[in-house]
Design an enzyme around this catalytic site. Structure first.
Site, PDB file in Angstrom:
ATOM      1  CG  ASN A   1      -0.463  -0.844   2.333  1.00 40.51           C
ATOM      2  OD1 ASN A   1       0.443  -0.338   3.138  1.00 40.51           O
ATOM      3  ND2 ASN A   1      -1.194  -2.028   2.633  1.00 40.51           N
TER       4      ASN A   1
ATOM      5  N   GLY B   1      -7.632  -3.912  -1.064  1.00 41.31           N
ATOM      6  CA  GLY B   1      -7.889  -5.214  -1.949  1.00 41.31           C
ATOM      7  C   GLY B   1      -7.961  -4.835  -3.464  1.00 41.31           C
TER       8      GLY B   1
ATOM      9  CB  SER C   1      -4.664   0.201   2.724  1.00 45.62           C
ATOM     10  OG  SER C   1      -3.892  -0.652   3.373  1.00 45.62           O
ATOM     11  CB  SER C   2      -6.741  -4.111   5.751  1.00 47.09           C
ATOM     12  OG  SER C   2      -5.635  -4.612   4.992  1.00 47.09           O
ATOM     13  CD  GLU C   3      -0.834  -3.705   7.191  1.00 45.78           C
ATOM     14  OE1 GLU C   3      -0.938  -3.246   8.441  1.00 45.78           O
ATOM     15  OE2 GLU C   3      -0.509  -5.027   7.336  1.00 45.78           O
TER      16      GLU C   3
ATOM     17  CG  HIS D   1       3.851  -7.990   0.987  1.00 43.83           C
ATOM     18  ND1 HIS D   1       2.677  -8.609   1.001  1.00 43.83           N
ATOM     19  CD2 HIS D   1       3.827  -6.855   1.849  1.00 43.83           C
ATOM     20  CE1 HIS D   1       1.804  -7.846   1.789  1.00 43.83           C
ATOM     21  NE2 HIS D   1       2.567  -7.047   2.410  1.00 43.83           N
TER      22      HIS D   1
ATOM     23  CG  HIS E   1       3.891  -8.189   6.752  1.00 44.26           C
ATOM     24  ND1 HIS E   1       2.871  -7.604   7.450  1.00 44.26           N
ATOM     25  CD2 HIS E   1       3.478  -7.618   5.317  1.00 44.26           C
ATOM     26  CE1 HIS E   1       1.901  -7.010   6.753  1.00 44.26           C
ATOM     27  NE2 HIS E   1       2.621  -6.874   5.782  1.00 44.26           N
TER      28      HIS E   1
END
Ligand code: ZN
Length: 222
Positions: free
Chosen positions: A30, A46, A74-76, A97, A158
């Site tokens: 992200n 996503g 973003s979930s982050e 990543h 991660h």
């Protein structure tokens, strides 16, 4: 005053670069930018980077409340917000990543300060933040603590987070960490990667900070 549409366009451009350079696969990773004192622009959760439109880039406040954008952030997001809250100098964050950085992260081996471009921009070694599940406050706290005043950190099992005073600098951090991780692993195979001295790292980082950063017309906040 910062042009929000321009920031959203730049985030999409960097998203394309992440895909084309292989630093990111699919929709993982992200990107975010501090638009102003109260607004962060961040990639949505996503979504394929290559399909993103400007209106898809989420706008949130520093508490994570959504202010704009068609999609959920973003979930982050907690990770990004924690870094912005801890580091007033950080204007942009890129999280990937990428393969070699992740290899170091799964081995929980920090990347030693072995190569000049890395230490100039990042500020020394790239250390590993303790593991916590993605999207959690615990991960955000671990990352902020391990990042300290540097511009990059590995996330155990991660990936990597790079940050900077511009979006291009945050991207550069992720690119340099990936390159240094590859060199570090190969160097270890050849008998051991030799670290630069702490004094030399400090000198090179100060030179970058004070004299090199904006030479190429890079503008703050973009
Ligand atoms: Zn991630």
């Amino acid at each position: 005053m910062t042009d929000i549409k321009q920031v959203q366009t730049e985030i999409i451009t960097v998203g394309h670069k992440l895909i084309h350079s292989g630093l990111v696969t699919g929709s993982w990773g992200n990107i975010s930018v501090r638009v102003d004192a109260a607004t962060i622009a961040v990639t949505p959760s996503g979504r394929d980077y290559l399909s993103l439109q400007e209106v898809d880039i989420s706008l949130v406040d520093l508490m994570g409340n959504q202010l704009g954008g068609n999609l959920l952030p973003s979930s982050e997001l907690p990770l990004h917000l924690a870094v912005y809250q801890a580091r007033g100098d950080v204007q942009a964050i890129v999280h990937t990543h990428s393969v070699f950085a992740s290899a170091c992260a799964v081995a929980r081996r920090g990347i030693a300060p072995i190569i000049e471009d890395l230490v100039q921009v990042v500020g020394g070694s790239v250390d590993v933040a303790p593991y916590a599940l993605p999207g959690t406050i615990e991960l955000a706290n671990n990352v902020v603590k391990t990042l300290g005043k540097k511009n990059a950190v590995l996330l155990a099992n991660h990936g990597v987070l790079g940050c900077g005073e511009t979006l291009s600098e945050a991207l550069l951090c992720c690119e340099l960490v990936e390159k240094a991780a590859q060199i570090f692993i190969y160097g270890q195979f050849l008998g051991g990667a030799v670290s630069l001295s702490e004094a030399d790292c400090l000198t090179m980082h100060q030179f970058y900070d004070e004299q090199y950063r904006y030479r190429q017309g890079d503008k703050k906040n973009v």
